[in-house]
Design a protein around this motif. Structure first.
Motif, PDB file in Angstrom:
ATOM      1  N   PHE A  12       0.882  -1.160   0.000  1.00 17.73           N
ATOM      2  CA  PHE A  12       0.000   0.000   0.000  1.00 17.73           C
ATOM      3  C   PHE A  12       0.922   1.213   0.000  1.00 17.73           C
ATOM      4  N   TRP A  46      -0.929  -1.005  -4.442  1.00 20.04           N
ATOM      5  CA  TRP A  46      -2.002  -0.010  -4.458  1.00 20.04           C
ATOM      6  C   TRP A  46      -1.371   1.358  -4.205  1.00 20.04           C
ATOM      7  N   GLY A  80      -4.868   3.268  -4.776  1.00 19.80           N
ATOM      8  CA  GLY A  80      -5.034   3.006  -3.354  1.00 19.80           C
ATOM      9  C   GLY A  80      -5.049   4.278  -2.508  1.00 19.80           C
TER      10      GLY A  80
END
Length: 389
Positions: A12, A46, A80
């Motif tokens: 992430f 992401w 993300g």
């Protein structure tokens, strides 16, 4: 609680870069990291969208993903997240479909209301409207993805007149969709409404609020899905946590000791005004955050134990994402991702079960197998000797 047969792993990527360093080189390192993850066999990354505060410097995840798609072969590339209230839904849908084609079907579509209050403030968006606008936007985007006739929608913040997509998603019926959810029920409610996946930052941006109520959030997602005739799948639920791996616990803690303290104190608390989560000296921040389970810092075995604890706390999930923080040297960051791929991921993907079983099989039959080998060698010697006689 049943573990998925093959857990998904990824990053992430906010990203978090300390103010004062060269942003061009920082973004280059982000792209290098994605390439390295592709080489190591990670499933997905992401990429965030942020417009203020100076640390999270990617403003367009779509542009970053387009560049990353040209440098990678296998890894899936997701937003993300796209902060839906900041954009017209038609523009978001068009960009995601284009990414889906440019990446040859590797696009993932993560959405959220917008995380940084400064972003919405600069755009004149009332903070209390962001979650409702996220719902209106995603509902419209889903219609654009799935309906072939023109649609018209009018709200108090956007208008769509006979809108339709000139390109359809490459992945059918559309690319995988995930909704960000941290503390409020809005994200999981929306995920349930559309049968979408969920992205949960396990420790909220305000660590002083404590960990997310994981089981409570999932219960809301299931309740919302049932109300709308949809289903949500735990295997599509990703949990997000900062991680750093090294050969020893001490080395891992020392690697990020000052970088992690600056991230927490300068950005989370100093810039964004979150309440202090630890009042001790800077060089003890990482110890506190690791001991509390807010960050996973240590050896591969430590990380494996942490993921297993999260499984128990949550009731089960199917994906784990490293929340990437630029808190140590480039070499140590890349090494951390390598150790994670070599020793952590296989434990949750079934790729080492057969090698362990084969090793155990051979070990248990060691005496018989060695004796057979000795007999074979002795016979070969005898045959040779007889031929020479």
């Amino acid at each position: 609680m049943a573990l998925p047969k093959r857990m998904k792993f990824g990053s992430f990527l906010g990203p978090f870069h300390r103010v004062g360093e060269n942003p061009t080189l920082a973004i280059d390192r982000d792209l290098e990291l994605v390439e390295w993850m592709d080489t190591l066999g990670y499933d997905e990354v992401w990429v965030g969208e942020h417009h203020s505060a100076g640390w999270e410097i990617i403003s367009s995840p779509e542009v970053f993903i387009a560049a990353a798609a040209m440098r990678t072969k296998y890894i899936k590339l997701g937003t993300g997240v796209v902060s839906l209230p900041y954009h017209h839904p038609l523009m978001v849908a068009n960009r995601m479909v284009q990414i889906d084609h440019m990446s040859h079907g590797r696009a993932l579509f993560g959405v959220g209301p917008g995380a940084l209050p400064g972003d919405a403030y600069m755009m004149g968006i009332p903070h209390e409207t962001q979650r409702e606008r996220m719902d209106e936007s995603l509902t419209t985007i889903m219609r654009l993805f799935t309906e072939t006739e023109p649609i018209s929608v009018k709200t108090d913040w956007f208008e769509l007149n006979e809108g339709m997509l000139q390109l359809r998603p490459l992945q059918q019926p559309y690319m995988p969709i995930a909704v960000a959810s941290v503390q409020s029920p809005a994200g999981v409610t929306l995920a349930g409404k559309h049968g979408a996946a969920v992205l949960t930052i396990t420790v909220p941006r305000d660590p002083s609020a404590g960990p997310s109520d994981l089981q409570g959030l999932w219960a809301i997602a299931e309740e919302s899905a049932a109300e709308h005739g949809k289903e949500v799948n735990r295997d599509d639920w990703r949990l997000v946590l900062p991680v750093h791996v090294a050969e020893s616990k001490k080395e891992a803690l020392d690697d990020i000791r000052m970088g992690s303290a600056r991230y927490l104190k300068e950005y989370s608390e100093g810039t964004n005004g979150r309440k202090s989560v630890f009042d001790g000296p800077l060089d003890k921040v990482v110890d506190n955050m690791s001991e509390s389970g807010s960050w996973f810092v240590g050896t591969p075995d430590d990380i494996i134990d942490g993921i297993n604890r999260l499984q128990e706390q949550s009731g089960g999930f199917g994906g784990f994402l490293v929340q990437t923080v630029d808190w140590t040297s480039r070499e140590k960051m890349l090494k951390s991702y390598e150790l994670f791929a070599r020793y952590v991921m296989p434990q949750f993907q079934g790729t080492v079960a057969s090698t362990f079983a084969s090793n155990q099989w051979a070990t248990e039959r060691q005496e018989t197998l060695v004796a057979g080998r000795v007999r074979a060698i002795d016979r070969a010697k005898k045959v040779y000797a007889d031929r020479k006689a």
